[in-house]
Design a protein around this motif. Structure first.
Motif, PDB file in Angstrom:
ATOM      1  N   LEU A 182      12.858  33.360  51.559  1.00 31.52           N
ATOM      2  CA  LEU A 182      12.328  32.492  50.506  1.00 31.52           C
ATOM      3  C   LEU A 182      12.163  31.064  51.008  1.00 31.52           C
ATOM      4  CD1 LEU A 182      13.507  32.487  46.802  1.00 31.52           C
ATOM      5  CD2 LEU A 182      13.091  30.348  48.001  1.00 31.52           C
ATOM      6  N   TRP A 183      13.225  30.495  51.568  1.00 29.84           N
ATOM      7  CA  TRP A 183      13.165  29.092  51.973  1.00 29.84           C
ATOM      8  C   TRP A 183      12.358  28.898  53.247  1.00 29.84           C
ATOM      9  CZ3 TRP A 183      13.810  26.001  48.277  1.00 29.84           C
ATOM     10  CH2 TRP A 183      14.692  26.306  47.237  1.00 29.84           C
ATOM     11  N   LEU A 184      12.242  29.949  54.043  1.00 29.88           N
ATOM     12  CA  LEU A 184      11.338  29.877  55.182  1.00 29.88           C
ATOM     13  C   LEU A 184       9.902  29.705  54.711  1.00 29.88           C
ATOM     14  CD1 LEU A 184      10.846  30.150  58.260  1.00 29.88           C
ATOM     15  CD2 LEU A 184      10.650  32.619  57.914  1.00 29.88           C
ATOM     16  N   GLY A 185       9.540  30.437  53.668  1.00 28.77           N
ATOM     17  CA  GLY A 185       8.191  30.305  53.115  1.00 28.77           C
ATOM     18  C   GLY A 185       7.962  28.959  52.452  1.00 28.77           C
ATOM     19  N   VAL A 186       8.978  28.468  51.720  1.00 25.25           N
ATOM     20  CA  VAL A 186       8.848  27.152  51.082  1.00 25.25           C
ATOM     21  C   VAL A 186       8.611  26.080  52.135  1.00 25.25           C
ATOM     22  CG1 VAL A 186      10.085  25.394  49.759  1.00 25.25           C
ATOM     23  CG2 VAL A 186      10.206  27.788  49.051  1.00 25.25           C
ATOM     24  N   TRP A 187       9.296  26.197  53.264  1.00 28.89           N
ATOM     25  CA  TRP A 187       9.095  25.223  54.346  1.00 28.89           C
ATOM     26  C   TRP A 187       7.744  25.415  55.023  1.00 28.89           C
ATOM     27  CZ3 TRP A 187       8.886  26.892  59.597  1.00 28.89           C
ATOM     28  CH2 TRP A 187       8.700  25.855  60.513  1.00 28.89           C
ATOM     29  N   ASN A 304       5.339  27.452  44.823  1.00 24.77           N
ATOM     30  CA  ASN A 304       5.788  27.765  43.462  1.00 24.77           C
ATOM     31  C   ASN A 304       5.840  29.268  43.231  1.00 24.77           C
ATOM     32  OD1 ASN A 304       6.101  25.092  42.762  1.00 24.77           O
ATOM     33  ND2 ASN A 304       4.074  24.910  41.826  1.00 24.77           N
ATOM     34  N   ASP A 305       4.823  29.983  43.742  1.00 23.50           N
ATOM     35  CA  ASP A 305       4.802  31.437  43.607  1.00 23.50           C
ATOM     36  C   ASP A 305       5.979  32.078  44.345  1.00 23.50           C
ATOM     37  OD1 ASP A 305       2.465  31.189  42.149  1.00 23.50           O
ATOM     38  OD2 ASP A 305       1.172  31.482  43.900  1.00 23.50           O
ATOM     39  N   ILE A 306       6.292  31.536  45.507  1.00 24.31           N
ATOM     40  CA  ILE A 306       7.403  32.077  46.290  1.00 24.31           C
ATOM     41  C   ILE A 306       8.717  31.916  45.535  1.00 24.31           C
ATOM     42  CG2 ILE A 306       8.739  31.800  48.417  1.00 24.31           C
ATOM     43  CD1 ILE A 306       6.144  30.874  49.758  1.00 24.31           C
ATOM     44  N   GLN A 307       8.938  30.740  44.987  1.00 27.01           N
ATOM     45  CA  GLN A 307      10.196  30.487  44.282  1.00 27.01           C
ATOM     46  C   GLN A 307      10.296  31.305  42.996  1.00 27.01           C
ATOM     47  OE1 GLN A 307       9.570  26.096  44.621  1.00 27.01           O
ATOM     48  NE2 GLN A 307      11.713  26.046  45.219  1.00 27.01           N
ATOM     49  N   ASN A 308       9.179  31.488  42.297  1.00 31.29           N
ATOM     50  CA  ASN A 308       9.202  32.317  41.092  1.00 31.29           C
ATOM     51  C   ASN A 308       9.477  33.776  41.437  1.00 31.29           C
ATOM     52  OD1 ASN A 308       8.653  30.126  39.429  1.00 31.29           O
ATOM     53  ND2 ASN A 308       6.440  30.436  39.513  1.00 31.29           N
ATOM     54  N   ALA A 309       8.846  34.262  42.498  1.00 29.66           N
ATOM     55  CA  ALA A 309       9.068  35.646  42.910  1.00 29.66           C
ATOM     56  C   ALA A 309      10.475  35.846  43.453  1.00 29.66           C
ATOM     57  CB  ALA A 309       8.044  36.050  43.969  1.00 29.66           C
ATOM     58  N   GLY A 310      11.077  34.769  43.950  1.00 27.29           N
ATOM     59  CA  GLY A 310      12.435  34.871  44.457  1.00 27.29           C
ATOM     60  C   GLY A 310      13.452  35.149  43.374  1.00 27.29           C
ATOM     61  N   VAL A 311      13.073  34.898  42.132  1.00 31.33           N
ATOM     62  CA  VAL A 311      13.950  35.194  40.995  1.00 31.33           C
ATOM     63  C   VAL A 311      13.693  36.601  40.472  1.00 31.33           C
ATOM     64  CG1 VAL A 311      14.638  34.474  38.684  1.00 31.33           C
ATOM     65  CG2 VAL A 311      14.049  32.749  40.399  1.00 31.33           C
TER      66      VAL A 311
END
Length: 399
Positions: A182-187, A304-311
């Motif tokens: 998740l955080w790899l994608g956010v970065w 934003n999509d990554i963080q939402n999907a992470g939940v």
């Protein structure tokens, strides 16, 4: 020794006992589980002041499943077709992430890392799809899909290697790998990140997938996000899963280790190597889901999509799909259809606010998913806790 079975206590893992439980009961167990979950969900709807029957009918119609009814009008059939296309699009990754969990279960593993493996395929898929310009369309699509699946396999293989080499609990390692992905994608897709769009300087998003790398639409209007051919790739993965599990040496070894790893070792099967191969395969299924999603309808990846999907993402819903589907090919198919219909039918676009508030309906979907996981796994959890209790030894009788 455990009483009556002749096997060392603790030989079977919680995942293997859960796998055995969900394989039992035939079709009755998943149907009863779903019925109870929907009944409790209906009570929640009633508590909000809405009519459960009207709400469920609206969700059903919004999913497009009424398209199969021959008596609906032509106008309603057109709307139902559009809704069904969206349901099948959502169903596609759920099939694959469900297989990623189901195959692990059959080997006695609990793969909670489907979301991280999905992310790995998503990232590589959008990177390949948005670069490597000049490739022929078919080659570009195949390369993006294959590399996306390989990325998921590598991500899942990390947990498998740790399990094989050190005995690390796959639940812990896959959960941690989810957050790493998740955080790899956010970065990577964030502002200034290595995969950040060169066109959108102020938006944390990727470049869009090139048009020749997008999956062709098989049913519907491409401008309205019709059903792409990724759906058939998912169906092919179901066939591969069945053959792998029932007609291959690797599947036999996975099932043997899942039933009893000590007995499998005694029979000459290397359980550590089997764990690694199983997690590689599971990661490939989930990575394929991510690649298909980004090539079939998402086309870009935003933080934003990554963080939402992470939940709540396809990887996590895949757990419920596998559990309700009893880790079988047909079960995963119909379970993925059920959850895809629920997600689409409760969307803001499809559900009439006069019938039920779409915002609450989204939470209703989560409630039903959670209830299904709880109802399926509760007997095994209770049994596992009971077996962990120290047994009282009978006191010696006085002479």
């Amino acid at each position: 020794m455990s009483v009556g079975d002749g096997e060392p206590q603790g030989t079977l893992t919680v995942a293997s006992r859960l796998s055995g439980y969900v394989r039992g009961g035939g079709i009755v167990t998943p149907l009863l589980t779903a019925a109870i979950a929907f009944f409790i969900g209906g009570l929640v709807v009633a508590l909000t002041g809405a009519n459960p029957f009207t709400t469920y009918k609206a969700i059903f119609d919004g999913s497009g499943l009424n398209w199969f009814f021959p008596w609906i009008s032509s106008d309603d059939r057109t709307t139902a077709a559009l809704n069904l296309q969206q349901t099948l699009i959502l169903m596609t990754p759920l099939i694959l992430t469900g297989l990623a969990v189901a195959y692990a279960f059959r080997a006695g593993l609990f793969n909670i890392g489907g979301q991280g493996q999905y992310f790995a395929g998503l990232y590589v898929g959008v990177w390949v799809g948005s670069t490597l310009h000049g490739l022929p369309g078919l080659l570009h699509i195949l390369l993006a899909i294959v590399l996306g699946a390989l990325a998921g396999a590598v991500w899942g293989g990390i947990a498998g290697f740790l399990k094989a080499a050190t005995g690390a609990n796959e639940v812990i390692s896959t959960i941690m790998l989810n957050y790493c992905a998740l955080w790899l994608g956010v970065w990577a897709f964030g502002l200034g990140g290595p995969l950040h769009s060169a066109r959108e300087k102020s938006v944390p998003i990727s470049d869009p997938v090139a048009h020749n790398a997008r999956l062709p639409v098989w049913w519907g209007d491409p401008e309205l996000q019709g059903l792409h051919i990724g759906f058939f790739i998912a169906l092919a993965a179901l066939a591969v899963f069945w053959v792998l599990l029932n007609r291959s040496v690797a599947g036999y070894e996975a099932r043997a280790v899942g039933f009893n790893p000590d007995a499998a070792e005694y029979g000459g099967i290397d359980s550590g190597r089997t764990y690694a191969k199983v997690m590689l395969t599971c990661g490939a299924f989930a990575g394929l889901a991510g690649a298909i999603d980004v090539l079939g309808w998402q086309f870009t990846v935003a933080t934003n999509d990554i963080q939402n999907a992470g939940v709540v993402g396809a990887g996590f819903i895949g757990i419920a799909v596998a559990l309700l589907g009893r880790n079988t090919t047909s079960g995963v198919f119909f379970s993925a259809l059920l959850f895809g219909a629920l997600i689409n039918g409760t969307s803001v676009r499809n559900l009439d606010p006069a019938v039920f508030q779409p915002e609450l309906a989204t939470n209703l979907t989560l409630i039903i998913q959670g209830l299904i996981v709880l109802l399926v796994s509760a007997p095994v959890i209770v049994t596992s806790v009971y077996r962990l209790r120290p047994r009282r030894r009978p006191q010696a009788e006085d002479a």
